[in-house]
Design an enzyme around this catalytic site. Structure first.
Site, PDB file in Angstrom:
ATOM      1  N   ASP A 152      51.116  32.955  47.163  1.00  0.00           N
ATOM      2  CA  ASP A 152      50.448  32.943  45.646  1.00  0.00           C
ATOM      3  C   ASP A 152      49.054  32.428  46.036  1.00  0.00           C
ATOM      4  O   ASP A 152      48.040  32.581  44.989  1.00  0.00           O
ATOM      5  CB  ASP A 152      51.000  32.454  44.703  1.00  0.00           C
ATOM      6  CG  ASP A 152      51.522  33.385  43.804  1.00  0.00           C
ATOM      7  OD1 ASP A 152      50.956  34.570  43.474  1.00  0.00           O
ATOM      8  OD2 ASP A 152      52.361  33.064  42.656  1.00  0.00           O
ATOM      9  N   GLN A 161      57.487  33.036  39.813  1.00  0.00           N
ATOM     10  CA  GLN A 161      56.522  34.051  38.761  1.00  0.00           C
ATOM     11  C   GLN A 161      56.292  32.950  37.603  1.00  0.00           C
ATOM     12  O   GLN A 161      56.999  32.304  37.031  1.00  0.00           O
ATOM     13  CB  GLN A 161      57.585  35.263  38.122  1.00  0.00           C
ATOM     14  CG  GLN A 161      56.922  36.124  37.415  1.00  0.00           C
ATOM     15  CD  GLN A 161      55.509  36.897  37.871  1.00  0.00           C
ATOM     16  OE1 GLN A 161      55.678  37.213  39.181  1.00  0.00           O
ATOM     17  NE2 GLN A 161      54.519  37.288  37.329  1.00  0.00           N
ATOM     18  N   LYS A 220      56.763  44.175  42.414  1.00  0.00           N
ATOM     19  CA  LYS A 220      56.378  43.517  43.704  1.00  0.00           C
ATOM     20  C   LYS A 220      57.391  43.762  44.692  1.00  0.00           C
ATOM     21  O   LYS A 220      57.522  44.269  45.876  1.00  0.00           O
ATOM     22  CB  LYS A 220      56.310  41.940  43.355  1.00  0.00           C
ATOM     23  CG  LYS A 220      54.999  41.499  42.744  1.00  0.00           C
ATOM     24  CD  LYS A 220      55.165  39.925  42.331  1.00  0.00           C
ATOM     25  CE  LYS A 220      53.905  39.517  41.444  1.00  0.00           C
ATOM     26  NZ  LYS A 220      53.860  38.098  41.127  1.00  0.00           N
TER      27      LYS A 220
HETATM   28  N1  LIG Z   1      53.263  33.554  40.608  1.00  0.00           N
HETATM   29  C1  LIG Z   1      52.293  34.438  39.870  1.00  0.00           C
HETATM   30  N2  LIG Z   1      52.539  34.725  38.487  1.00  0.00           N
HETATM   31  C2  LIG Z   1      51.771  35.568  37.977  1.00  0.00           C
HETATM   32  C3  LIG Z   1      50.709  36.097  38.564  1.00  0.00           C
HETATM   33  C4  LIG Z   1      50.470  35.597  39.892  1.00  0.00           C
HETATM   34  O1  LIG Z   1      49.397  36.170  40.601  1.00  0.00           O
HETATM   35  N3  LIG Z   1      51.413  34.909  40.361  1.00  0.00           N
HETATM   36  N4  LIG Z   1      49.547  36.886  38.040  1.00  0.00           N
HETATM   37  C5  LIG Z   1      49.957  37.566  36.563  1.00  0.00           C
HETATM   38  C6  LIG Z   1      51.095  38.760  36.712  1.00  0.00           C
HETATM   39  N5  LIG Z   1      50.991  39.394  37.823  1.00  0.00           N
HETATM   40  C7  LIG Z   1      51.403  39.033  38.949  1.00  0.00           C
HETATM   41  O2  LIG Z   1      52.663  38.440  38.955  1.00  0.00           O
HETATM   42  C8  LIG Z   1      50.714  40.917  37.649  1.00  0.00           C
HETATM   43  C9  LIG Z   1      50.008  41.514  36.729  1.00  0.00           C
HETATM   44  C10 LIG Z   1      49.722  42.663  36.621  1.00  0.00           C
HETATM   45  C11 LIG Z   1      50.368  43.699  37.446  1.00  0.00           C
HETATM   46  C12 LIG Z   1      50.333  45.047  37.366  1.00  0.00           C
HETATM   47  O3  LIG Z   1      50.332  45.584  38.306  1.00  0.00           O
HETATM   48  N6  LIG Z   1      49.969  45.685  36.065  1.00  0.00           N
HETATM   49  C13 LIG Z   1      49.881  47.054  35.863  1.00  0.00           C
HETATM   50  C14 LIG Z   1      50.632  47.280  34.367  1.00  0.00           C
HETATM   51  C15 LIG Z   1      51.688  46.709  34.172  1.00  0.00           C
HETATM   52  C16 LIG Z   1      52.108  47.022  32.443  1.00  0.00           C
HETATM   53  O4  LIG Z   1      52.209  48.309  32.102  1.00  0.00           O
HETATM   54  O5  LIG Z   1      52.436  46.093  31.979  1.00  0.00           O
HETATM   55  C17 LIG Z   1      48.284  47.294  35.809  1.00  0.00           C
HETATM   56  O6  LIG Z   1      47.821  46.765  35.558  1.00  0.00           O
HETATM   57  O7  LIG Z   1      48.333  48.756  36.078  1.00  0.00           O
HETATM   58  C18 LIG Z   1      51.119  43.009  38.672  1.00  0.00           C
HETATM   59  C19 LIG Z   1      51.106  41.758  38.903  1.00  0.00           C
HETATM   60  C20 LIG Z   1      50.606  36.440  35.876  1.00  0.00           C
HETATM   61  N7  LIG Z   1      51.882  35.918  36.703  1.00  0.00           N
END
Ligand SMILES: Nc1nc2c(c(=O)[nH]1)N[C@@H](CN(C=O)c1ccc(C(=O)N[C@@H](CCC(=O)O)C(=O)O)cc1)CN2
Length: 297
Positions: free
Chosen positions: A129, A108, A64
């Protein structure tokens, strides 16, 4: 000739809904708006609060801030050690509420603490969020407010690939507060006009529900819960689930909710990784810029 991304394992398969490519496009669009804000003397600032040392959460927060740096958003990072108590987290939340350089922030998840108490303490105007009870309430009432990033990311991913949503029958599998439940509300607004069935792991005959869908959003957090035989040919399938499974490496790997054979049946599939995850980050950036625009003189 088949369009790029329509081949997998040698067969004709689904079009890949490329979240990374759309994230890049959205960053390009937002850079222009951040520059316009700078001309008005406003620099958006994203705050993050991370509790503990979960490698996945650490990666998400790092990503982020990297995204922010790429488009001119300032980073304010508060990393707290594992074992930090609720009172200390709430005091950091209050500090960010009062910090004028922080135009929006997130805590988070998961924190392992009382998430409701934490979300409720965030200033709703800085809740990028879209998970503050007031903002979720505005969503229920159909009034403008910051919206949760993952559900809007799903809708935006479909929109950018011209997958029709209006009039579509959508089955969402998962009823969580960050994805499934708000997604149902967003998709049934007049602007989206979809018909939504909200399922979960306790749904009786899940396969027959999913089979009727033009669009399936799999957000149950159960690896491979959606298989090819459950999907209507040509449907769009979004894989939101993130589970860490043992791959023998000791680190584990991320497994989505969508089984590989879905690619042979569906018309569109969002890969995981590379689909909805990057869209979550894109919509967070968009919420940060919007919050700064709303607060600008
Ligand atoms: N406060 C928050 N916490 C969490 C949220 C949220 O929206 N707000 N969502 C999820 C986690 N998340 C954001 O925080 C999130 C999940 C996935 C990705 C991402 O870019 N993933 C990559 C792969 C990453 C890897 O290899 O592990 C992808 O899908 O290509 C970004 C953000 C829970 N917590």
């Amino acid at each position: 000739m088949l369009p790029a991304g329509r081949w997998k394992n040698g067969g004709v398969t689904a079009t890949r809904l490329d979240g990374q490519a759309i994230l890049k496009a959205i960053k390009d669009e937002l850079r222009v708006r951040v520059a316009a804000l700078a001309e008005r003397g406003v620099v958006p600032g994203l705050g993050t609060v991370l509790v503990g040392d979960d490698p996945g959460s650490r990666w998400y927060v790092g990503a982020k801030h990297k995204d922010c740096a790429e488009i001119g958003i300032t980073s304010i990072r508060r990393d707290l050690p594992a074992g930090t108590g609720l009172a200390e987290v709430l005091s950091v939340v209050r500090e960010l509420n009062d910090d004028p350089a922080c135009t929006g922030f997130i805590v988070q998840q998961p924190t392992g603490l009382d998430e409701f108490a934490i979300l409720s303490a965030v200033d709703p105007a800085k809740d990028v969020d879209g998970l503050h009870p007031t903002n979720l309430g505005w969503l229920v009432l159909g009034r403008p407010a910051p919206l949760p990033c993952t559900p809007v990311g799903c809708v935006e991913l479909l929109r950018r690939y011209d997958v029709p949503v209006a009039g579509a029958k959508v089955v969402v599998v998962g009823r969580g507060i960050t994805v499934g439940r708000p997604l149902g509300l967003i998709l049934t607004r007049r602007a989206e006009n979809a018909t939504v069935t909200l399922c979960h792991t306790g749904t009786r005959d899940l396969a027959s529900e999913v089979r009727q869908a033009d669009i399936v959003v799999a957000a149950a957090g159960v690896p491979g819960i959606i298989t090819g035989d459950m999907v209507k040919p040509g449907a769009a399938v979004l894989d939101v689930g993130v589970s860490r499974v043992d791959d023998g490496s000791g680190k584990g790997r991320v497994a989505g909710d969508v089984a590989d054979d879905v690619w042979d049946v569906a018309g569109y599939v969002s890969p995981n990784p590379g689909g909805v995850g990057p869209m979550t980050r894109a919509l967070l950036l968009s919420n940060v810029v919007e919050a700064a625009e709303r607060g600008a003189p």
